[in-house]
Design a protein around this motif. Structure first.
Motif, PDB file in Angstrom:
ATOM      1  N   VAL A  48       0.829  -1.200   0.000  1.00 50.71           N
ATOM      2  CA  VAL A  48       0.000   0.000   0.000  1.00 50.71           C
ATOM      3  C   VAL A  48       0.867   1.256   0.000  1.00 50.71           C
ATOM      4  CG1 VAL A  48      -1.733   1.336   1.266  1.00 50.71           C
ATOM      5  CG2 VAL A  48      -1.898  -1.170   1.185  1.00 50.71           C
ATOM      6  N   ALA A  49       1.774   1.353   0.981  1.00 49.76           N
ATOM      7  CA  ALA A  49       2.582   2.565   1.116  1.00 49.76           C
ATOM      8  C   ALA A  49       3.826   2.251   1.928  1.00 49.76           C
ATOM      9  CB  ALA A  49       1.792   3.683   1.785  1.00 49.76           C
ATOM     10  N   THR A  58       8.505   8.878   0.615  1.00 54.55           N
ATOM     11  CA  THR A  58       7.318   8.027   0.679  1.00 54.55           C
ATOM     12  C   THR A  58       7.037   7.455  -0.706  1.00 54.55           C
ATOM     13  OG1 THR A  58       5.862   9.920   0.291  1.00 54.55           O
ATOM     14  CG2 THR A  58       6.251   9.286   2.590  1.00 54.55           C
ATOM     15  N   TYR A  59       6.294   6.357  -0.716  1.00 50.83           N
ATOM     16  CA  TYR A  59       5.972   5.689  -1.978  1.00 50.83           C
ATOM     17  C   TYR A  59       4.616   5.013  -1.819  1.00 50.83           C
ATOM     18  CZ  TYR A  59       6.428   2.563  -5.989  1.00 50.83           C
ATOM     19  OH  TYR A  59       6.222   1.909  -7.171  1.00 50.83           O
ATOM     20  N   TYR A  60       3.796   5.076  -2.866  1.00 52.87           N
ATOM     21  CA  TYR A  60       2.437   4.562  -2.792  1.00 52.87           C
ATOM     22  C   TYR A  60       2.112   3.642  -3.956  1.00 52.87           C
ATOM     23  CZ  TYR A  60       1.899   8.382   0.538  1.00 52.87           C
ATOM     24  OH  TYR A  60       2.058   9.226   1.611  1.00 52.87           O
ATOM     25  N   LYS A  65      -2.737   6.155  -4.467  1.00 52.13           N
ATOM     26  CA  LYS A  65      -2.045   7.430  -4.641  1.00 52.13           C
ATOM     27  C   LYS A  65      -3.052   8.572  -4.717  1.00 52.13           C
ATOM     28  CE  LYS A  65       1.543   6.766  -7.055  1.00 52.13           C
ATOM     29  NZ  LYS A  65       2.456   6.505  -8.195  1.00 52.13           N
ATOM     30  N   THR A  69      -2.135   8.755   2.820  1.00 47.12           N
ATOM     31  CA  THR A  69      -0.889   9.416   3.196  1.00 47.12           C
ATOM     32  C   THR A  69      -0.231   8.658   4.335  1.00 47.12           C
ATOM     33  OG1 THR A  69      -1.787  11.583   2.579  1.00 47.12           O
ATOM     34  CG2 THR A  69       0.185  11.551   3.971  1.00 47.12           C
ATOM     35  N   LEU A  81      -1.258   5.821   8.775  1.00 49.77           N
ATOM     36  CA  LEU A  81      -1.788   5.776   7.422  1.00 49.77           C
ATOM     37  C   LEU A  81      -3.121   6.500   7.427  1.00 49.77           C
ATOM     38  CD1 LEU A  81      -1.254   4.707   4.534  1.00 49.77           C
ATOM     39  CD2 LEU A  81      -2.782   2.803   5.102  1.00 49.77           C
ATOM     40  N   SER A 106       8.774  -1.702  -1.696  1.00 48.91           N
ATOM     41  CA  SER A 106       7.374  -2.059  -1.938  1.00 48.91           C
ATOM     42  C   SER A 106       7.222  -3.577  -2.031  1.00 48.91           C
ATOM     43  CB  SER A 106       6.877  -1.407  -3.231  1.00 48.91           C
ATOM     44  OG  SER A 106       7.614  -1.909  -4.333  1.00 48.91           O
TER      45      SER A 106
END
Length: 124
Positions: A48-49, A58-60, A65, A69, A81, A106
């Motif tokens: 997810v994130a 950060t990465y989603y 996206k 957050t 989250l 991820s």
């Protein structure tokens, strides 16, 4: 070994919001990269994130996206989250996870420690 404890899940209507929290034990938390992953019934666990050890990166997943957050407070050993504009397809058990080497990833298999999960159910 570190323990991760999630909270904040629940039942919400589509379009609503929830905030998940994950509290970690131990002082090493601030060196871990952290992630949120989820697993829906009958499906594989999915990313997810993620957030770097400092919180600076950060990465989603594409599916969340702009709606979700991820953030962290190293002073409180907590990662969050924030989930907005929830959809029924977001229904899943949400897991907090840690990579003890600080690897920002991820890839589900690269997480070393996992919480027990918290259920999020989004009704249509």
């Amino acid at each position: 070994q570190v323990q991760l404890v999630e909270s904040g899940g629940g039942l919400v209507q589509a379009g609503g919001s929830l905030r998940l929290s994950c509290v970690a034990s131990g002082r090493a938390f601030r060196s871990y990269a952290m992630g949120w992953l989820r697993q829906a019934p009958g499906k594989e666990r999915e990313f997810v994130a993620a957030i770097s050890w400092s919180g600076g990166s950060t990465y989603y997943a594409d599916s969340v996206k702009g709606r979700f957050t991820i953030s962290r407070d190293n002073a409180k050993n907590t990662v969050y989250l924030q989930m907005n504009s929830l959809k029924p397809e977001d229904t899943a058990v949400y897991y907090c996870a840690a990579n003890r080497f600080g690897v920002f990833t991820s890839v589900t298999s690269e997480y070393d420690y996992w919480g027990q999960g918290t259920q999020v159910t989004v009704s249509s």
